[in-house]
Design an enzyme around this catalytic site. Sequence first.
Site: not given
Lengths: 404, 404
Positions: B166, B188, B199, B279, B399, B404
Amino acid sequence: MRTYPSQQPAGTLQVDTGRGVAAAQGFRAAGTVAGFKDSGGPDLALVVNDGPQHHVGAVYTTNRVSAAPVQWSKAATADGRAAAVVLNSGGANACTGPQGFQAAHRTAELVGEALGVGAGDVVVCSTGLIGVQLPMDVMERGLPAVVEALGGDDEAGAAAARAIMTTDSVSKQAAYVRDGWTVGGMAKGAGMLAPGLATMLVVLTTDAELSSDALQWALEDAVKVTFNRTDSDGCMSTNDTVVLLGSGASGVTPDEFEFSQAVTAVCHSLAQQLITDAEGASHDIAITTVNAATEKQAEDVSRSVARSNLFKAAIFGNDPNWGRVLSAVGTTDAAFDPDKLDVTINGVTVCRDGAIGDPREDVDLAADRRVSVLIDLKAGDADATVWTNDLTHDYVEENSAYSS
Amino acid sequence: MRTYPSQQPAGTLQVDTGRGVAAAQGFRAAGTVAGFKDSGGPDLALVVNDGPQHHVGAVYTTNRVSAAPVQWSKAATADGRAAAVVLNSGGANACTGPQGFQAAHRTAELVGEALGVGAGDVVVCSTGLIGVQLPMDVMERGLPAVVEALGGDDEAGAAAARAIMTTDSVSKQAAYVRDGWTVGGMAKGAGMLAPGLATMLVVLTTDAELSSDALQWALEDAVKVTFNRTDSDGCMSTNDTVVLLGSGASGVTPDEFEFSQAVTAVCHSLAQQLITDAEGASHDIAITTVNAATEKQAEDVSRSVARSNLFKAAIFGNDPNWGRVLSAVGTTDAAFDPDKLDVTINGVTVCRDGAIGDPREDVDLAADRRVSVLIDLKAGDADATVWTNDLTHDYVEENSAYSS
């Protein structure tokens, strides 16, 4: 149905944010430049209780790593008596070992000598960088000037409030005046919320004639629903201190419930001022959990959302991301059925019965700095609100670019 | 004295990050474009266990708000049997009510029909935005192509790993090959760490001949010290799933300890790949607590530091701010004397006996992406490491700017 909870607890009284610790009779205050701060700004404050009573209630950080001034002040206020509070910004005197404790002790002795009171009646508060010794030569040179500057008017109280600021952009004061007695206060911070320079410090004063036990009870009740539910970044400081001094100078003994309400109102105002001024924040978020089995569970649920970085970053992006609310709620032990949860953001019930509710596009987060999140657990009749901020670029910048 | 703990748990074996789920015998895999993602990237993956055994172990999110595919898969794997795992990116199918569960069920039925196995032997995983229904027309059109694309070579495994990405910038694979048996895996994410799209999904495969109980035990042991100690932002997803499929195709039954070590090594590698790709991170931080009374206390202490936004922002600013480490340690219930705590950052003991240690200027945080924090509680002989990232502008950006 409550769709847009107030930013204030029920029954909050109107306070005056233009007055502070000197609003109550029997108190003098001062704020001066001692030289702890490289900036050259005011950094030493003193609040003196001229009596006739010298009662005190106090609440300290529950962090097991507590600063030397907290250790000193806990001992000093254990007997319910205090005559003065001395506060410095520009250095937290935390994690400084025996030398740090000696510095706090010596500060109390110097203030006691200057005021003609015992060192054991002097509360000491420090705020600034952790892990640096307090320069006692600066303290010794600075104290005579702050004692000399003591005054009983509101300008003196405002000077004290300015001298305890660190990353605060404005000073914080609040006072509640009623039927001959008063509760005043000042704060810097943001302690439990965003201790940029590691500390929330609050000094409250009252001229109501009450025992030190009555002061302590009222203070604990107030802190529980105000400062302890103000959680900007989940970090707890080594220096957090909230002190309530009682002079009895009004000669009035208020009803204890009324007094408790007054202290709560002043603490609530100061806590809201802290949240509004929290480092780098662009939204003030009130997270209210309703219909919980217990108040503790309501608080736990609200706090878990207040501590979700993902949720807080979404609010910064004006995204009413209710999935991140549910994710946080799901980590708690509170009683609820995941298939019955409702989430309402700024009046729009975006999640109903644990699934998709009204369109998230209907939520406007850009219009107002204030955001309201309402979580309905449908498991009882208790509720609680926790106040927090969004997670922003400026928060990261302020907490990474400067050592604090 | 341990001053620079390894980023790897003791006894970790060497793994090959160029191979994945198809490395073990008896497995086929595929990854294709179904159309869930607006980007047009691959978004549907399938891993098939061709046997002769069809054993499975699985660990799911403990979040009480769990996604429909988690609820489906928990039931499907309860009997220790599974023949396939189907995974989609581009939609989490979480908080989607009865319609969401029906979508997960229908997906399993479609895969079962195509492979000639029961729907109850198909594990379903989804990742993407919470609170949006999965478009089943896309799933129905996409499944024949991914079944058609199934292959047993490493390129097929790599295609599956790419299709579950993702916000990942690279795909994550690892395989351990030994004496005729193999453990392979793909991931992932980052689940417990930074669920940008909500996730962490991990599929592991082995051709070792073992019971489903043996698979489950080895998986739980491995997850405990790898994924569960990988805590990028303290947020727990609604969709986290880790599945270990066993085909028995090698005909070899390894020693259970050796097998457990192999699964741990593969999970450790995948967890490190997740942290490195988390991230917006600019530092990977290993927080090791030593000489704790219990392993649980060591983990609690490390995790409390890993969840301090103030500490993580300081590391982003290359500031070895040990006061923020002590503040976090002080919030735990672990056994320690605050006046005995040592903190060592990248080999420099900046805090000794709870006070100022060696010069913080000696710590170089700019030279390497990896940061080591060692906390010595001097209260026992247990230790634990938790891995996290710094709090950066890019984290906030990723974020907040995208739903998301």
